[in-house]
Design an enzyme around this catalytic site. Structure first.
Site, short mmCIF file in Angstrom:
data_model
loop_
_atom_site.label_atom_id
_atom_site.label_comp_id
_atom_site.label_asym_id
_atom_site.label_seq_id
_atom_site.Cartn_x
_atom_site.Cartn_y
_atom_site.Cartn_z
N ASP A 1 -0.59 6.36 2.08
CA ASP A 1 0.64 6.19 2.76
C ASP A 1 1.30 5.82 2.51
OD1 ASP A 1 -0.62 8.31 4.98
OD2 ASP A 1 -2.51 6.15 4.38
N ASP B 1 6.49 6.67 6.26
CA ASP B 1 6.05 8.09 6.12
C ASP B 1 5.27 7.92 7.30
OD1 ASP B 1 4.07 10.59 4.52
OD2 ASP B 1 2.36 8.96 4.10
N GLU C 1 9.91 10.94 5.68
CA GLU C 1 9.32 12.28 5.80
C GLU C 1 9.82 13.51 6.99
OE1 GLU C 1 6.44 13.65 2.91
OE2 GLU C 1 5.25 13.58 5.40
#
Length: 184
Positions: free
Chosen positions: A139, A8, A67
């Protein structure tokens, strides 16, 4: 069995999560956050790269999922996020690993059953599905969710769940994403 690294990306905090998968089953291996301490952008990107290189060398993942960049309201924030993501992508590519990309909506849908889930819902489902004793930091939870999304996608479970839902006239939300058993 496959070891998946989920990333991420962020210019201040980059989350990472590692899971082992075997068919439709997966288990937690490690997760955490790379907290960028550098002040100038080139040093931030170098720190992200170096930290991910250490994680890759230590755990030797077979697959990587990251992502996909989304459009933020603030162009400067979107640019910084894109550069942090680029640093992660180059690190993965330089280690000879293939990478898959997933939008935030795809990740949320795979893990919570709805693409509109908030961070708290993602954290809760990651904790529950991976049977963790504590809730991971945002996160790190997002990175684990990205890895889980990749595990579901690569094993064909998302396609199967859609077929089951279509046959039963229901939506994906009616199925437990881990077992594909209809929720009551």
């Amino acid at each position: 069995m496959a070891l998946i690294l989920g990333i991420d990306p962020g210019s201040r905090i980059t989350g990472y999560g590692l899971i082992n998968t075997s068919g439709s089953h997966f288990s937690y291996l490690a997760s955490g956050c790379i907290r960028v301490k550098a002040e100038d952008l080139p040093q931030k990107l170098a720190q992200i790269y170096a930290s991910l290189a250490e994680i890759i060398a230590r755990y030797q993942p077979e697959q990587v999922a990251i992502e996909r960049v989304f459009m933020a309201k603030n162009a400067d924030s979107a640019l910084k996020l894109g550069q942090a993501r680029g640093s992660a992508v180059v690190c993965v590519a330089n280690h000879g690993l293939e990478m898959s990309e997933y939008s935030a909506k795809e990740v949320k849908l795979a893990v919570t059953g709805t693409g509109a889930a908030d961070k708290t819902q993602v954290q809760h489902m990651v904790k529950s599905l991976l049977k963790l004793s504590a809730t991971p930091q945002e996160d790190a939870a997002d990175a684990l969710a990205i890895a889980m999304c990749h595990a579901y996608t690569s094993s064909g479970l998302l396609a199967l769940s859609g077929q089951l839902a279509a046959k039963r006239g229901s939506s994906w939300r009616n199925f437990d994403p881990k077992t594909l058993v209809r929720r009551t």
